[in-house]
Design a protein around this motif. Structure first.
Motif, mmCIF file in Angstrom:
data_model
loop_
_atom_site.group_PDB
_atom_site.id
_atom_site.type_symbol
_atom_site.label_atom_id
_atom_site.label_comp_id
_atom_site.label_asym_id
_atom_site.label_seq_id
_atom_site.Cartn_x
_atom_site.Cartn_y
_atom_site.Cartn_z
ATOM 1 N N TRP A 1 -11.165 -4.585 6.134
ATOM 2 C CA TRP A 1 -10.792 -5.929 6.555
ATOM 3 C C TRP A 1 -10.886 -6.912 5.378
ATOM 4 O O TRP A 1 -10.003 -7.740 5.187
ATOM 5 N N THR B 1 -8.035 -6.237 2.824
ATOM 6 C CA THR B 1 -6.668 -6.566 3.229
ATOM 7 C C THR B 1 -6.252 -7.954 2.748
ATOM 8 O O THR B 1 -5.085 -8.322 2.893
ATOM 9 N N VAL C 1 -7.187 -6.521 16.148
ATOM 10 C CA VAL C 1 -7.651 -6.388 14.764
ATOM 11 C C VAL C 1 -8.883 -5.494 14.704
ATOM 12 O O VAL C 1 -8.955 -4.565 13.897
ATOM 13 N N LEU D 1 -8.935 -1.806 12.957
ATOM 14 C CA LEU D 1 -9.803 -1.584 11.800
ATOM 15 C C LEU D 1 -10.828 -0.491 12.060
ATOM 16 O O LEU D 1 -11.132 0.305 11.166
#
Length: 134
Positions: free
Chosen positions: A15, A18, A38, A42
């Motif tokens: 995360w 990214t 999300v 992840l």
């Protein structure tokens, strides 16, 4: 339990990374709510990366022992980038998952993931008491 912590740390590291243009995460479309999408994406990508690292990474590192000696360990950067790229290749057939850009940016992303994993590992390692050390 250790595997679940590793998956959570990998998900957190992915995360963070990214934010670089080298990695993008395509969200799982069927999870309700963007935050859950999300987190779930992840965690699944973190689990796949942990499995790839444990299985393929172990084999590649054993085979590459002469290269570790020859390059004084710098080959580990390329191997970690390869393992991250392999994780993206595994999830590329799915409508969600990890997408990578240029290979050398992926190597930099893998380096940052390794540093984040190391820092989180030190922070989450159980402390030994002075009496237990002997």
């Amino acid at each position: 339990m250790r595997f679940l912590v590793r998956v959570a740390v990998n998900a957190f590291a992915i995360w963070i990374v990214t934010l670089l243009p080298a990695l993008q995460v395509q969200l799982i479309p069927f999870a309700p709510g963007e935050g859950l999408q999300v987190a779930l994406t992840l965690l699944v990508v973190g689990a796949i990366f942990a499995i790839v690292n444990a299985i393929v990474g172990t084999v590649v590192r054993i085979v590459a022992i002469p290269l570790y000696i020859l390059t004084l360990g710098l080959i580990s950067l390329v191997i970690n980038g390869f393992l991250l790229w392999l994780t993206a290749a595994i999830t590329s057939g799915l409508p969600w998952g990890l997408r990578t850009g240029e290979f050398w940016l992926t190597v930099v992303a893998a380096l940052l993931i390794g540093v984040i994993n190391w820092v989180m590992g030190v922070a989450l390692r159980p402390r030994q008491r002075a009496t237990e050390r002997g």
